[in-house]
Enzyme design. Sequence first.
Site, PDB file in Angstrom:
ATOM      1  N   ASP A  28      14.048  13.803  -7.831  1.00 31.50           N
ATOM      2  CA  ASP A  28      13.218  14.627  -8.706  1.00 31.50           C
ATOM      3  C   ASP A  28      13.952  14.961  -9.996  1.00 31.50           C
ATOM      4  O   ASP A  28      14.928  15.702  -9.984  1.00 31.50           O
ATOM      5  CB  ASP A  28      12.842  15.914  -7.965  1.00 31.50           C
ATOM      6  N   ASP A  34       9.005  13.621 -15.880  1.00 30.50           N
ATOM      7  CA  ASP A  34       9.302  14.157 -14.554  1.00 30.50           C
ATOM      8  C   ASP A  34       8.946  13.165 -13.451  1.00 30.50           C
ATOM      9  O   ASP A  34       7.777  12.904 -13.178  1.00 30.50           O
ATOM     10  CB  ASP A  34       8.529  15.467 -14.344  1.00 30.50           C
TER      11      ASP A  34
END
Length: 493
Positions: free
Chosen positions: A104, A322
């Site tokens: 992430d 992201d």
Amino acid sequence: MWAFIIIPAAVLLLLLQGVVVVCSFPVSLKLERAFPHNNYNNNLNLVELRDRDYSRHRRFLQQASSKDVIDFSLLGTYDPYRVGLYYTKVKLGSPPKQYHVQVDTGSDVLWVNCKDCKGCPTSTGLKFRIASYDPSSSSTSSLISCSDKRCSTGIESGDAKCLNNRCTYKFNYGDGSATSGYYVSDLLHLEMLSDNTNLSSNALSTVMFGCSTSQSGELSKPDRAVDGIFGFGPQGLSVISQLASQGASPDAFSHCLVGDGEGGGILVLGQITDPNMVYSPLVPSAQHYNLHLQSISVDDKTLSIDPSVFETSHNRKGTVIDSGTTLAYLAEDAYDPFVTAITKSVPQSVEAFDAKEYKCYITKDSISKVFPNVSFNFAGDASMVLKPESYLLRQKTVGDKTAWCIGFQKVKGQGLTILGDMVLKDKSVVYDLGGQRIGWVDHNCKKLFNVSTKSSGRRRISNASRIDYRNSLRSTLYKLTPIMILAFLLHLL
């Protein structure tokens, strides 16, 4: 990772699921496909697929670099019908124990489920056994005290707080889920792949990471549960920042995500190099990987959107890259012009309709022939061109007609745009932290690429004037309404 309110949807046919080193360089993470549901129709079993992809990606690295490569298998896919996330296997402690953690770039901290955790999942649909970390079972584990400089770094960035002389954390995610625990220091084990294909397990580094003792909300659900999260954000507690500060890796990493049905890809510590790579500068002192988005073009026509819509400020969250987000999200003032321009550009043979808050289309033609390319134009004269496959999601086929829906979602009232895996796939993406820039180029991620282990510069991590969003946001998906899609298809037949 980012999150929004989940829209309720009837479940009938297909629903979108989930969401969403001391060594030589480059360090790499290999991404392989994963199938969380037993009813998925495939000709090869999961073990065969993993072995095949694992061997293929090791060959990529051998031919792309003359130096030893540290790599560990990484699984998952952007495909929201399957997993909607990428995760890797890491080994922590002495003796080493394996954990599956989501990769992430929207968060900073590596954390894993801790022994006796309250609310942590005990099973998962991702074909592995849930594991938990026990500090007392590792001879190299030690608690992080409040006097530790690393804890001070975490307190400055909002990733830590001091409680009873123990360095602790609590992360509240935007979907209502949360995790909390305390920090420990232990060995991170990485396997080294040499030019002669011999594996060695002597590559390791001491890192600080979180030991979660409590979880709630989406994190506790077993459908796509993992053992933790591997944050690759830019702040001081991220593993990439820790390794770079130790001189154990370049201050950069890159990934290339395969966009077809098989999924897969690769992530390396270092910079993928390509003569056609374009770069855009990072927004200074931002908490995430924020870029200066200046305009959006549809079919080579710039949309009439005020550039301030995309600015990063204390009341606008700006544009973020992201990997923890499956789809993509547009600031409210940009969403309607974006969807309207796409709808106007398609021929009359394409039938448009609305499904909840999605804009969907019915066509019998290839989407590359009837839908326009879209361009996101960033500072530094860097444009990210999206083909229809990078902003449309296939829904259902009846006869010779197929329903497609725009995968971008509207974000209300936050001034936030997020480019997730749906957009980042089929590109080499470079996070050059030393040079404070992000680069990208279209690339067939099944083919070879070159990696540079040189750092563009040495950054100074400072949180004094950073833009602070405080609460982390975890990505979950809106769910489409297949009843509406099916009804519209049947109406056209």
